[in-house]
Design a protein around this motif. Structure first.
Motif, PDB file in Angstrom:
ATOM      1  N   ILE A   1       0.793  -1.187  -0.118  1.00  0.00           N
ATOM      2  CA  ILE A   1       0.079   0.048  -0.065  1.00  0.00           C
ATOM      3  C   ILE A   1       0.858   1.185   0.188  1.00  0.00           C
ATOM      4  N   ASP A   2       0.990   2.140  -1.115  1.00  0.00           N
ATOM      5  CA  ASP A   2       1.831   3.259  -1.170  1.00  0.00           C
ATOM      6  C   ASP A   2       3.039   2.663  -1.103  1.00  0.00           C
ATOM      7  N   GLY A   3       3.762   1.864  -1.510  1.00  0.00           N
ATOM      8  CA  GLY A   3       5.076   1.275  -1.363  1.00  0.00           C
ATOM      9  C   GLY A   3       5.554   0.667  -0.311  1.00  0.00           C
ATOM     10  N   GLU A   4       4.486   0.657   0.757  1.00  0.00           N
ATOM     11  CA  GLU A   4       4.989  -0.146   1.908  1.00  0.00           C
ATOM     12  C   GLU A   4       4.349  -1.528   2.235  1.00  0.00           C
ATOM     13  N   ALA A   5       4.729  -2.425   2.661  1.00  0.00           N
ATOM     14  CA  ALA A   5       4.262  -3.927   2.945  1.00  0.00           C
ATOM     15  C   ALA A   5       2.966  -3.617   3.553  1.00  0.00           C
ATOM     16  N   LEU A   6       1.892  -4.540   3.294  1.00  0.00           N
ATOM     17  CA  LEU A   6       0.938  -4.603   3.951  1.00  0.00           C
ATOM     18  C   LEU A   6       0.976  -5.034   5.589  1.00  0.00           C
ATOM     19  N   ASP A   7       0.305  -4.610   6.317  1.00  0.00           N
ATOM     20  CA  ASP A   7       0.306  -4.913   7.725  1.00  0.00           C
ATOM     21  C   ASP A   7      -0.125  -6.339   7.805  1.00  0.00           C
ATOM     22  N   ALA A   8       0.199  -7.029   8.910  1.00  0.00           N
ATOM     23  CA  ALA A   8       0.032  -8.295   9.128  1.00  0.00           C
ATOM     24  C   ALA A   8      -1.519  -8.449   9.116  1.00  0.00           C
ATOM     25  N   VAL A   9      -2.290  -9.581   8.284  1.00  0.00           N
ATOM     26  CA  VAL A   9      -3.431  -9.442   8.280  1.00  0.00           C
ATOM     27  C   VAL A   9      -4.313 -10.019   9.565  1.00  0.00           C
ATOM     28  N   PRO A  10      -5.448  -9.835   9.609  1.00  0.00           N
ATOM     29  CA  PRO A  10      -6.264 -10.437  10.810  1.00  0.00           C
ATOM     30  C   PRO A  10      -5.879 -11.862  11.151  1.00  0.00           C
ATOM     31  N   GLY A  11      -5.832 -11.893  12.631  1.00  0.00           N
ATOM     32  CA  GLY A  11      -5.271 -13.129  13.254  1.00  0.00           C
ATOM     33  C   GLY A  11      -4.163 -12.922  13.942  1.00  0.00           C
ATOM     34  N   VAL A  12      -3.708 -11.598  14.318  1.00  0.00           N
ATOM     35  CA  VAL A  12      -2.072 -11.270  14.822  1.00  0.00           C
ATOM     36  C   VAL A  12      -2.480 -11.965  16.244  1.00  0.00           C
TER      37      VAL A  12
END
Length: 244
Positions: A59-70
């Protein structure tokens, strides 16, 4: 075999705090979302929500955050509160600002009071949260305790006896394990999570807890060298340690 969950891109990113669905659509329209190195323009597209998605989506050049289930392990500092609403410093303040807008929300698994430091778990997985705190699971929690006065030699037997009754309660505590470190320091392992339990246990013996630090939950310890206020995401193998 567990089915892989899927989600519309706009719904997933909105639930992860990236903005409303309309805002996510605008990010995509200007080319700000990539999946597998290609521009993703259609946010109504359904995709598989797998743990490797942050390595595949930006997203805008940055890796997506950890997906749900963290599941997060935090070395909780003194002075922070395990609450979403109270005044002052909160444990959620150490997380990225966007993570505070996730739905389902990230919550603590149990609580440590303001004057207790150490291992604190947080998650957005309600099922896991309830498994860890369920009395039937008897997940062990180990605390390092610094006391105001020397330990009485009978305290270990009392804590292990399943006869100790806390003030204001009508059910005795489950057996707890005491390991003496020095005259005024001990490791205490409990399997319950009653209100201020460790402090009240020592108060019942006429002693006072001066410092309290949680070192382990189940078979999971704080990572070596993790400073107060630092946190890590747990792997599946590390999550399994909680129930050992």
């Amino acid at each position: 075999m567990t089915n892989t969950p899927t989600s519309r891109v706009d719904k997933l990113l909105s639930s992860m705090g990236y903005g409303s669905r309309n805002e996510v659509a605008r990010i995509a329209k200007r080319g700000g979302i990539t999946l597998d190195a290609g521009k993703l323009l259609d946010v109504t597209k359904r995709i598989s929500v797998t743990p490797d998605l942050p390595a595949r989506m930006e997203i805008d050049g940055e890796a997506l955050d950890a997906v749900p289930g963290v599941v997060i392990v935090l070395n909780k500092p003194l002075g922070m509160t395990c609450s979403h609403k109270e005044n002052g410093a909160l444990v959620y303040d150490v997380l990225p600002e966007r993570w505070k807008r996730r739905d389902p929300a990230i919550s603590t698994i149990g609580r440590l009071d303001k004057q207790t430091s150490g291992l604190l778990l947080l998650t957005d997985d309600g099922g896991l949260l309830h498994r860890v705190i369920s009395p039937r699971r008897r997940v062990k929690k180990t605390y390092r305790v610094k006391l105001a006065r020397p330990l009485d030699g009978t305290v270990g037997d009392l804590f292990a006896s399943a006869r100790l009754m806390l003030e204001g309660e009508d059910k005795p505590l489950a057996p707890a394990e005491l390991e003496v470190v020095s005259e005024t320091e001990a490791l205490l392992t409990v399997t319950e999570g009653r209100y201020h339990q460790v402090r009240r246990m020592f108060a019942a013996t006429g002693n006072h807890v001066e410092k309290l630090h949680r070192e382990r939950v189940g078979g999971l310890s704080l990572p070596h060298g993790m400073a107060p206020g630092q946190w890590n995401l747990l792997s599946e193998e590390e999550i399994a340690l909680i129930f050992q």
